[in-house]
Write a protein that holds these residues in place. Structure first.
Motif, PDB file in Angstrom:
ATOM      1  N   ARG A  12      20.112  13.063  39.164  1.00  0.00           N
ATOM      2  CA  ARG A  12      19.909  12.909  37.721  1.00  0.00           C
ATOM      3  C   ARG A  12      20.486  14.059  36.898  1.00  0.00           C
ATOM      4  O   ARG A  12      21.054  13.836  35.842  1.00  0.00           O
ATOM      5  CB  ARG A  12      18.407  12.737  37.422  1.00  0.00           C
ATOM      6  CG  ARG A  12      18.140  12.295  36.014  1.00  0.00           C
ATOM      7  CD  ARG A  12      18.682  10.871  35.774  1.00  0.00           C
ATOM      8  NE  ARG A  12      18.708  10.596  34.352  1.00  0.00           N
ATOM      9  CZ  ARG A  12      19.707  10.007  33.719  1.00  0.00           C
ATOM     10  NH1 ARG A  12      20.751   9.570  34.364  1.00  0.00           N
ATOM     11  NH2 ARG A  12      19.663   9.799  32.430  1.00  0.00           N
ATOM     12  N   GLU A  65      27.093  12.524  31.492  1.00  0.00           N
ATOM     13  CA  GLU A  65      26.863  11.765  30.263  1.00  0.00           C
ATOM     14  C   GLU A  65      27.191  12.622  29.044  1.00  0.00           C
ATOM     15  O   GLU A  65      27.877  12.168  28.118  1.00  0.00           O
ATOM     16  CB  GLU A  65      25.406  11.299  30.177  1.00  0.00           C
ATOM     17  CG  GLU A  65      25.065  10.180  31.126  1.00  0.00           C
ATOM     18  CD  GLU A  65      23.573   9.832  31.102  1.00  0.00           C
ATOM     19  OE1 GLU A  65      22.893  10.100  30.085  1.00  0.00           O
ATOM     20  OE2 GLU A  65      23.090   9.291  32.115  1.00  0.00           O
ATOM     21  N   LEU A 103      23.211  13.518  33.968  1.00  0.00           N
ATOM     22  CA  LEU A 103      22.999  13.956  32.578  1.00  0.00           C
ATOM     23  C   LEU A 103      24.158  14.827  32.094  1.00  0.00           C
ATOM     24  O   LEU A 103      24.607  14.680  30.955  1.00  0.00           O
ATOM     25  CB  LEU A 103      21.675  14.713  32.452  1.00  0.00           C
ATOM     26  CG  LEU A 103      20.415  13.858  32.546  1.00  0.00           C
ATOM     27  CD1 LEU A 103      19.176  14.742  32.651  1.00  0.00           C
ATOM     28  CD2 LEU A 103      20.303  12.914  31.362  1.00  0.00           C
TER      29      LEU A 103
END
Length: 123
Positions: free
Chosen positions: A12, A19, A16
């Motif tokens: 994750r 992103e 992130l």
């Protein structure tokens, strides 16, 4: 020009960061954490480019990439594989599965953005 980018990354914190980078470059971003979810997301909405990790739950990145290439509707989607697997044989395996490019972790954020823009034709 904004493009739709699908990030396929099971860690994750890395997802992130990816992103953030892609949004900062002006792209719209979706993110999934496993190989089967990646295929489902592509079937739902065809992205312009996929940032694809190799080590994933359910289906690995090589399988995801070769599955996309075998499908007439998804064979043209750009795929940039991102992986900690840096050996030349792993890179060759990724390219043989149909990846357009292969970048090993850790990578420079500048290099990643440049490669994405180059693949998308925005360089």
């Amino acid at each position: 020009m904004a493009h739709d980018i699908l990030i396929v990354e099971d860690e994750r914190n890395i997802a992130l960061s990816l992103e953030f980078l892609m949004k900062q470059a002006g792209h719209s971003v979706r993110s999934v954490g496993d190989g089967q979810d990646a295929l489902d997301a592509v079937a739902e909405q065809l992205p312009d480019l996929i940032l694809l990790d190799v080590n994933l739950p359910s289906l690995d990145g090589y399988t995801v990439c070769s599955t996309l290439r075998a499908n007439e509707k998804t064979c043209g989607v750009l795929v940039l594989m991102l992986t900690a697997r840096g050996r030349e044989i792993e890179r060759e395996k990724g390219m043989a599965a149909g990846a357009n490019d292969y970048l090993t972790k850790p990578f420079s954020t500048r290099e990643l953005v440049q490669r994405v823009e180059s693949l998308l034709g925005d360089a």
